[in-house]
Design a protein around this motif. Structure first.
Motif, PDB file in Angstrom:
ATOM      1  N   ASP A  68       0.843  -1.192   0.000  1.00 42.86           N
ATOM      2  CA  ASP A  68       0.000   0.000   0.000  1.00 42.86           C
ATOM      3  C   ASP A  68       0.881   1.246   0.000  1.00 42.86           C
ATOM      4  O   ASP A  68       1.746   1.407   0.869  1.00 42.86           O
ATOM      5  N   LEU A  69       0.706   2.134  -0.970  1.00 47.08           N
ATOM      6  CA  LEU A  69       1.465   3.386  -1.096  1.00 47.08           C
ATOM      7  C   LEU A  69       0.567   4.573  -0.794  1.00 47.08           C
ATOM      8  O   LEU A  69      -0.602   4.584  -1.186  1.00 47.08           O
ATOM      9  N   ASP A  70       1.130   5.577  -0.126  1.00 47.90           N
ATOM     10  CA  ASP A  70       0.357   6.799   0.107  1.00 47.90           C
ATOM     11  C   ASP A  70       0.451   7.696  -1.131  1.00 47.90           C
ATOM     12  O   ASP A  70       1.145   7.368  -2.112  1.00 47.90           O
ATOM     13  N   GLU A  71      -0.210   8.845  -1.093  1.00 51.38           N
ATOM     14  CA  GLU A  71      -0.277   9.717  -2.263  1.00 51.38           C
ATOM     15  C   GLU A  71       1.099  10.264  -2.654  1.00 51.38           C
ATOM     16  O   GLU A  71       1.420  10.389  -3.831  1.00 51.38           O
ATOM     17  N   GLU A  72       1.922  10.622  -1.657  1.00 48.87           N
ATOM     18  CA  GLU A  72       3.246  11.158  -1.945  1.00 48.87           C
ATOM     19  C   GLU A  72       4.135  10.101  -2.592  1.00 48.87           C
ATOM     20  O   GLU A  72       4.903  10.402  -3.513  1.00 48.87           O
ATOM     21  N   GLU A  73       4.044   8.867  -2.109  1.00 47.18           N
ATOM     22  CA  GLU A  73       4.862   7.786  -2.672  1.00 47.18           C
ATOM     23  C   GLU A  73       4.440   7.452  -4.102  1.00 47.18           C
ATOM     24  O   GLU A  73       5.277   7.081  -4.931  1.00 47.18           O
ATOM     25  N   LYS A  74       3.147   7.593  -4.398  1.00 44.47           N
ATOM     26  CA  LYS A  74       2.666   7.304  -5.748  1.00 44.47           C
ATOM     27  C   LYS A  74       3.180   8.310  -6.777  1.00 44.47           C
ATOM     28  O   LYS A  74       3.282   8.014  -7.960  1.00 44.47           O
ATOM     29  N   LYS A  75       3.525   9.522  -6.324  1.00 49.96           N
ATOM     30  CA  LYS A  75       4.007  10.562  -7.227  1.00 49.96           C
ATOM     31  C   LYS A  75       5.478  10.376  -7.595  1.00 49.96           C
ATOM     32  O   LYS A  75       5.961  11.004  -8.534  1.00 49.96           O
ATOM     33  N   LYS A  76       6.181   9.544  -6.857  1.00 54.12           N
ATOM     34  CA  LYS A  76       7.610   9.356  -7.094  1.00 54.12           C
ATOM     35  C   LYS A  76       7.852   8.330  -8.193  1.00 54.12           C
ATOM     36  O   LYS A  76       7.247   7.278  -8.218  1.00 54.12           O
ATOM     37  N   TRP A  77       8.776   8.691  -9.091  1.00 51.48           N
ATOM     38  CA  TRP A  77       9.142   7.799 -10.199  1.00 51.48           C
ATOM     39  C   TRP A  77      10.328   6.918  -9.825  1.00 51.48           C
ATOM     40  O   TRP A  77      10.532   5.858 -10.401  1.00 51.48           O
ATOM     41  N   PHE A  78      11.135   7.391  -8.888  1.00 52.51           N
ATOM     42  CA  PHE A  78      12.347   6.654  -8.524  1.00 52.51           C
ATOM     43  C   PHE A  78      12.374   6.429  -7.022  1.00 52.51           C
ATOM     44  O   PHE A  78      11.944   7.276  -6.245  1.00 52.51           O
ATOM     45  N   ALA A  79      12.910   5.293  -6.621  1.00 51.15           N
ATOM     46  CA  ALA A  79      13.045   4.984  -5.198  1.00 51.15           C
ATOM     47  C   ALA A  79      14.154   5.853  -4.603  1.00 51.15           C
ATOM     48  O   ALA A  79      15.200   6.043  -5.223  1.00 51.15           O
ATOM     49  N   PRO A  80      13.931   6.410  -3.411  1.00 44.83           N
ATOM     50  CA  PRO A  80      14.969   7.253  -2.791  1.00 44.83           C
ATOM     51  C   PRO A  80      16.208   6.435  -2.446  1.00 44.83           C
ATOM     52  O   PRO A  80      16.126   5.262  -2.088  1.00 44.83           O
ATOM     53  N   LYS A  81      17.370   7.093  -2.571  1.00 42.76           N
ATOM     54  CA  LYS A  81      18.642   6.422  -2.305  1.00 42.76           C
ATOM     55  C   LYS A  81      19.291   6.999  -1.056  1.00 42.76           C
ATOM     56  O   LYS A  81      19.263   8.207  -0.838  1.00 42.76           O
ATOM     57  N   ALA A  82      19.875   6.113  -0.258  1.00 39.95           N
ATOM     58  CA  ALA A  82      20.586   6.574   0.930  1.00 39.95           C
ATOM     59  C   ALA A  82      21.936   7.169   0.561  1.00 39.95           C
ATOM     60  O   ALA A  82      22.420   8.096   1.198  1.00 39.95           O
ATOM     61  N   THR A  83      22.553   6.653  -0.503  1.00 37.05           N
ATOM     62  CA  THR A  83      23.852   7.136  -0.960  1.00 37.05           C
ATOM     63  C   THR A  83      23.705   7.698  -2.372  1.00 37.05           C
ATOM     64  O   THR A  83      23.185   7.032  -3.263  1.00 37.05           O
ATOM     65  N   ALA A  84      24.168   8.938  -2.575  1.00 37.10           N
ATOM     66  CA  ALA A  84      24.042   9.590  -3.870  1.00 37.10           C
ATOM     67  C   ALA A  84      25.045   9.011  -4.865  1.00 37.10           C
ATOM     68  O   ALA A  84      26.131   8.547  -4.492  1.00 37.10           O
ATOM     69  N   ASP A  85      24.677   9.055  -6.150  1.00 42.78           N
ATOM     70  CA  ASP A  85      25.577   8.563  -7.200  1.00 42.78           C
ATOM     71  C   ASP A  85      26.712   9.549  -7.469  1.00 42.78           C
ATOM     72  O   ASP A  85      27.790   9.152  -7.916  1.00 42.78           O
ATOM     73  N   VAL A  86      26.445  10.851  -7.217  1.00 41.09           N
ATOM     74  CA  VAL A  86      27.428  11.903  -7.480  1.00 41.09           C
ATOM     75  C   VAL A  86      27.608  12.725  -6.211  1.00 41.09           C
ATOM     76  O   VAL A  86      26.639  12.956  -5.475  1.00 41.09           O
ATOM     77  N   LEU A  87      28.813  13.182  -5.951  1.00 39.09           N
ATOM     78  CA  LEU A  87      29.063  14.022  -4.786  1.00 39.09           C
ATOM     79  C   LEU A  87      28.253  15.314  -4.886  1.00 39.09           C
ATOM     80  O   LEU A  87      28.079  15.877  -5.974  1.00 39.09           O
TER      81      LEU A  87
END
Length: 263
Positions: A68-87
């Motif tokens: 079950d996803l809430d409204e804010e989660e449904k608007k996201k296209w990508f899963a949040p990352k704990a570590t960024a790909d770029v500094l």
């Protein structure tokens, strides 16, 4: 008889010896049997522990679990990352120039898999604007225009302070101050209202050589200088960044830019 007795004794010794050897052989076998029993018991315990997990897997069935996803989660296209790909520092200096590929760059074809071209451009534009609101311009340096404006004001500021000192210490002004103090002791004097200061053409002479700042104290001079610094910081930031999406200094980053310009 003696020989028979001797043979009998030898037979008894051989029997005792064989019995001892039999006992020695039985001891290792008993130990091996105990070890085998321990191993079997251990395997049975492991099977019993694994049995509930297998039962849980069976209860889940073939269908995957429902999330079950809430409204804010449904608007996201990508899963949040704990570590960024770029500094963060490298990203902050380059993201403002991000754009979608175009055929004019030499691509044979461009395919938009997730969204159509218009929607993809809008999405990228929205993300860039959002990042501009929360990120600092790390590579920003004060321009020569800022340096010239600041130097000119410092010169004028010092001249105003000298002008005030000369006016207050003049004989005519000292006589007026003494007369005013005498009248104040005798009766309450009405303080004259100052006119529209924005209509004053020369702050060093509002009439009869009197400067607008003749009554300034230390706190007044400090306030004046600070007001000019804030104005110049805002004006220089807009000029130096030269980005219509960043028309002013964000309040959250004010301390950073103040140190960058007035370090």
């Amino acid at each position: 008889e003696a020989e028979a007795k001797k043979k009998a004794e030898e037979g008894e010794k051989e029997g005792e010896k064989a019995a001892e050897e039999g006992e020695k052989k039985e001891e290792p076998k008993a130990e091996e049997k105990k070890e085998e029993e321990k191993e079997e018991k251990k395997e049975e315990d492991q099977k019993e522990e694994a049995a509930p997990e297998e039962e849980e897997d069976d209860d889940m069935g073939d269908e995957p679990p429902q999330v079950d996803l809430d409204e804010e989660e449904k608007k996201k296209w990508f899963a949040p990352k704990a570590t960024a790909d770029v500094l963060e520092g490298a990203f902050a200096t380059s993201f403002a120039g991000f754009s979608l590929p175009e055929k004019s760059e030499g691509f044979d074809s461009i395919v938009f898999e997730w969204q159509k071209e218009g929607a993809a451009k809008s999405y990228l534009r929205e993300k860039v604007l959002e990042k501009k609101k929360t990120s600092r311009v790390e590579n920003l340096t004060p321009s020569q225009w800022f340096q010239d404006k600041l130097a000119a004001f410092k010169k004028v500021f010092a001249e105003w302070q000298k002008k005030q000192e000369a006016f207050v210490s003049s004989p005519a002004q000292k006589a007026k101050a003494a007369e005013k103090a005498k009248k104040k002791d005798e009766e309450e004097e009405d303080v004259p209202m100052v006119g529209d200061i924005f209509s004053v053409e020369d702050v060093c002479d509002v009439g009869e050589g009197e400067p607008l700042f003749k009554d300034f104290q230390v706190a007044d001079w400090a306030t004046l200088y600070l007001r000019f610094e804030l104005w110049l910081l805002q004006a220089a930031f807009k000029k130096d960044v030269n980005d219509p999406d960043r028309p002013s200094v964000p309040l959250a980053h004010f301390a950073f830019y103040y140190q960058r310009y007035y370090k």
